[in-house]
Design a protein around this motif. Structure first.
Motif, PDB file in Angstrom:
ATOM      1  N   ARG A   1      64.614  54.112  56.315  1.00 15.87           N
ATOM      2  CA  ARG A   1      64.838  52.868  55.580  1.00 15.87           C
ATOM      3  C   ARG A   1      63.950  51.710  56.027  1.00 15.87           C
ATOM      4  O   ARG A   1      63.495  50.933  55.185  1.00 15.87           O
ATOM      5  N   PRO A   2      63.694  51.536  57.319  1.00 10.92           N
ATOM      6  CA  PRO A   2      62.798  50.431  57.714  1.00 10.92           C
ATOM      7  C   PRO A   2      61.408  50.535  57.100  1.00 10.92           C
ATOM      8  O   PRO A   2      60.697  49.537  57.011  1.00 10.92           O
ATOM      9  N   TYR A   3      61.033  51.735  56.662  1.00 10.58           N
ATOM     10  CA  TYR A   3      59.696  51.931  56.111  1.00 10.58           C
ATOM     11  C   TYR A   3      59.682  51.917  54.586  1.00 10.58           C
ATOM     12  O   TYR A   3      58.659  52.163  53.964  1.00 10.58           O
ATOM     13  N   ARG A   4      60.841  51.648  53.996  1.00  7.98           N
ATOM     14  CA  ARG A   4      60.892  51.514  52.539  1.00  7.98           C
ATOM     15  C   ARG A   4      60.515  50.111  52.086  1.00  7.98           C
ATOM     16  O   ARG A   4      60.327  49.873  50.900  1.00  7.98           O
ATOM     17  N   PHE A   5      60.420  49.171  53.011  1.00  6.91           N
ATOM     18  CA  PHE A   5      60.117  47.782  52.648  1.00  6.91           C
ATOM     19  C   PHE A   5      58.877  47.320  53.407  1.00  6.91           C
ATOM     20  O   PHE A   5      58.838  47.369  54.636  1.00  6.91           O
ATOM     21  N   MET A   6      57.889  46.900  52.645  1.00  8.19           N
ATOM     22  CA  MET A   6      56.629  46.425  53.211  1.00  8.19           C
ATOM     23  C   MET A   6      56.377  44.994  52.738  1.00  8.19           C
ATOM     24  O   MET A   6      56.892  44.567  51.700  1.00  8.19           O
ATOM     25  N   PHE A   7      55.550  44.295  53.507  1.00 10.95           N
ATOM     26  CA  PHE A   7      55.329  42.876  53.245  1.00 10.95           C
ATOM     27  C   PHE A   7      53.844  42.529  53.417  1.00 10.95           C
ATOM     28  O   PHE A   7      53.145  43.134  54.224  1.00 10.95           O
ATOM     29  N   GLY A   8      53.411  41.537  52.660  1.00  8.05           N
ATOM     30  CA  GLY A   8      52.046  41.059  52.778  1.00  8.05           C
ATOM     31  C   GLY A   8      51.929  39.708  52.104  1.00  8.05           C
ATOM     32  O   GLY A   8      52.923  39.157  51.610  1.00  8.05           O
ATOM     33  N   THR A   9      50.726  39.171  52.054  1.00  9.53           N
ATOM     34  CA  THR A   9      50.514  37.864  51.439  1.00  9.53           C
ATOM     35  C   THR A   9      49.810  37.993  50.097  1.00  9.53           C
ATOM     36  O   THR A   9      48.980  38.891  49.897  1.00  9.53           O
ATOM     37  N   LEU A  10      50.150  37.091  49.200  1.00 11.07           N
ATOM     38  CA  LEU A  10      49.480  37.044  47.913  1.00 11.07           C
ATOM     39  C   LEU A  10      47.998  36.736  48.087  1.00 11.07           C
ATOM     40  O   LEU A  10      47.156  37.240  47.348  1.00 11.07           O
ATOM     41  N   GLU A  11      47.680  35.925  49.086  1.00  9.73           N
ATOM     42  CA  GLU A  11      46.299  35.491  49.285  1.00  9.73           C
ATOM     43  C   GLU A  11      45.393  36.605  49.795  1.00  9.73           C
ATOM     44  O   GLU A  11      44.194  36.643  49.457  1.00  9.73           O
ATOM     45  N   ASN A  12      45.927  37.508  50.620  1.00 13.39           N
ATOM     46  CA  ASN A  12      45.075  38.484  51.304  1.00 13.39           C
ATOM     47  C   ASN A  12      45.323  39.934  50.902  1.00 13.39           C
ATOM     48  O   ASN A  12      44.774  40.839  51.529  1.00 13.39           O
ATOM     49  N   PHE A  13      46.161  40.173  49.911  1.00 13.51           N
ATOM     50  CA  PHE A  13      46.404  41.543  49.464  1.00 13.51           C
ATOM     51  C   PHE A  13      45.081  42.243  49.173  1.00 13.51           C
ATOM     52  O   PHE A  13      44.199  41.666  48.538  1.00 13.51           O
ATOM     53  N   PRO A  14      44.901  43.490  49.672  1.00 11.18           N
ATOM     54  CA  PRO A  14      45.845  44.369  50.381  1.00 11.18           C
ATOM     55  C   PRO A  14      45.559  44.481  51.880  1.00 11.18           C
ATOM     56  O   PRO A  14      45.872  45.506  52.490  1.00 11.18           O
ATOM     57  N   ASN A  15      44.967  43.450  52.462  1.00 11.33           N
ATOM     58  CA  ASN A  15      44.436  43.579  53.825  1.00 11.33           C
ATOM     59  C   ASN A  15      45.433  43.273  54.943  1.00 11.33           C
ATOM     60  O   ASN A  15      45.100  43.439  56.108  1.00 11.33           O
ATOM     61  N   ASP A  16      46.624  42.822  54.606  1.00 11.39           N
ATOM     62  CA  ASP A  16      47.550  42.437  55.682  1.00 11.39           C
ATOM     63  C   ASP A  16      48.950  43.002  55.469  1.00 11.39           C
ATOM     64  O   ASP A  16      49.937  42.393  55.859  1.00 11.39           O
ATOM     65  N   ILE A  17      49.052  44.174  54.868  1.00 14.35           N
ATOM     66  CA  ILE A  17      50.360  44.771  54.599  1.00 14.35           C
ATOM     67  C   ILE A  17      50.982  45.258  55.911  1.00 14.35           C
ATOM     68  O   ILE A  17      50.311  45.847  56.756  1.00 14.35           O
ATOM     69  N   GLN A  18      52.279  45.006  56.063  1.00 16.08           N
ATOM     70  CA  GLN A  18      52.984  45.395  57.284  1.00 16.08           C
ATOM     71  C   GLN A  18      54.429  45.753  56.973  1.00 16.08           C
ATOM     72  O   GLN A  18      54.963  45.412  55.923  1.00 16.08           O
ATOM     73  N   PHE A  19      55.043  46.497  57.902  1.00 18.25           N
ATOM     74  CA  PHE A  19      56.478  46.725  57.842  1.00 18.25           C
ATOM     75  C   PHE A  19      57.183  45.516  58.447  1.00 18.25           C
ATOM     76  O   PHE A  19      56.547  44.640  59.032  1.00 18.25           O
ATOM     77  N   ALA A  20      58.511  45.489  58.319  1.00 20.13           N
ATOM     78  CA  ALA A  20      59.278  44.337  58.807  1.00 20.13           C
ATOM     79  C   ALA A  20      59.148  44.152  60.313  1.00 20.13           C
ATOM     80  O   ALA A  20      59.308  43.037  60.816  1.00 20.13           O
ATOM     81  N   ASP A  21      58.847  45.242  61.052  1.00 22.51           N
ATOM     82  CA  ASP A  21      58.709  45.120  62.507  1.00 22.51           C
ATOM     83  C   ASP A  21      57.311  44.681  62.930  1.00 22.51           C
ATOM     84  O   ASP A  21      57.016  44.605  64.120  1.00 22.51           O
ATOM     85  N   GLY A  22      56.437  44.403  61.962  1.00 24.34           N
ATOM     86  CA  GLY A  22      55.092  43.931  62.262  1.00 24.34           C
ATOM     87  C   GLY A  22      54.035  45.011  62.328  1.00 24.34           C
ATOM     88  O   GLY A  22      52.842  44.709  62.459  1.00 24.34           O
ATOM     89  N   THR A  23      54.438  46.285  62.215  1.00 25.27           N
ATOM     90  CA  THR A  23      53.473  47.379  62.241  1.00 25.27           C
ATOM     91  C   THR A  23      52.615  47.352  60.984  1.00 25.27           C
ATOM     92  O   THR A  23      53.138  47.264  59.868  1.00 25.27           O
TER      93      THR A  23
END
Length: 266
Positions: free
Chosen positions: A231-253
């Protein structure tokens, strides 16, 4: 794409122009409906002046119409596909076309951000489906995402290639986000519609948004305990400005994207 090449014949120049025009019309006919000069410039990789010229030529041809909006104190001209434009593209009969007065100004910026994400995702090999197309084809979903994409992610923690994509200019409240979180888990773990959710936020609120997501209660998953550790890997996060270069999991990986897409990837 270069322009004004002196060794090109007139017929070659017309062919290149028609290819550009076709890409614009096909993009809008695929449930995008309207766009701007800046988005088209990104899509075709041309200057904004050449993008404006192409769009105005399509307006003269009756394939597009324009409408002015004021957003954050600035005038923004949007270009929308007409019914004639849909016919020229060969779109299905239920495809929406642009109607003046029907688009709310506060919605436009969000739409343009999503289009930018779509264009960049497709440039790195994604198969992207926009929100209005999902709404028409996936009537069982309790939460319609801003987009869905099949894209190769080089990470052993990810269960598959199908992503829900949410482009968020602001962060939802804890109460609202809890409902969305549960709906997405249901869609992924019970309906098997997608494998993960990618949330894209403005850079200035990303850290706060991730913190809020990490505080959400985890719903039960009967008979699927084997999925709990994923489940922790079902949700990823990044920025609108830098997509797709800064995608991470909630733990910062960091999440790794592979370019180009491997041969045979579906």
């Amino acid at each position: 794409m270069q322009n004004n090449l002196p060794d090109m014949t007139y017929a070659e120049k017309i062919e290149i122009r028609d290819i550009k025009h076709g890409r614009i019309i096909n993009f809008l006919a695929d449930f995008e409906v309207f766009t701007t000069i800046a988005v088209v410039a990104l899509m075709i990789e041309i200057s904004k002046s050449n993008s404006r010229r192409a769009l105005e030529q399509l307006v003269k041809s009756g394939l597009l119409i324009t409408e002015d909006h004021f957003i954050d104190g600035h005038r923004v001209k949007i270009y929308g596909i007409t019914h004639h434009g849909l016919v020229a593209s060969g779109a299905e009969a239920d495809t929406p076309y642009f109607e003046r007065g029907k688009v709310k100004s506060h919605y436009i910026q969000h739409k343009l951000e999503t289009q930018r994400v779509r264009i960049i995702a497709e440039k790195i090999g994604a198969d992207f489906k926009p929100e209005r197309k999902i709404r028409l084809q996936s009537r069982g979903l309790k939460k319609i995402p801003d987009g869905m994409a099949s894209i190769y992610l080089h990470d052993p923690n990810i269960l598959g290639s199908k992503l829900f994509i949410e482009c968020e200019r602001e962060c939802k409240s804890f109460k609202r986000l809890s409902v969305v979180h549960k709906n997405y888990l249901d869609a992924m773990e019970n309906d098997l519609v997608a494998d993960s959710v990618l949330y894209l936020y403005p850079q200035k609120i990303l850290n706060g948004a991730i913190k809020l997501h990490r505080s959400l209660p985890d719903s039960e998953c009967p008979d699927r305990d084997n999925l709990a550790d994923k489940r922790p890997y079902r949700f990823m996060f990044g920025t609108l400005e830098n997509f797709p270069n800064d995608i991470q999991f909630a733990d910062g990986t960091a999440v790794q994207f592979t370019r180009p897409v491997p041969d045979g990837f579906d």
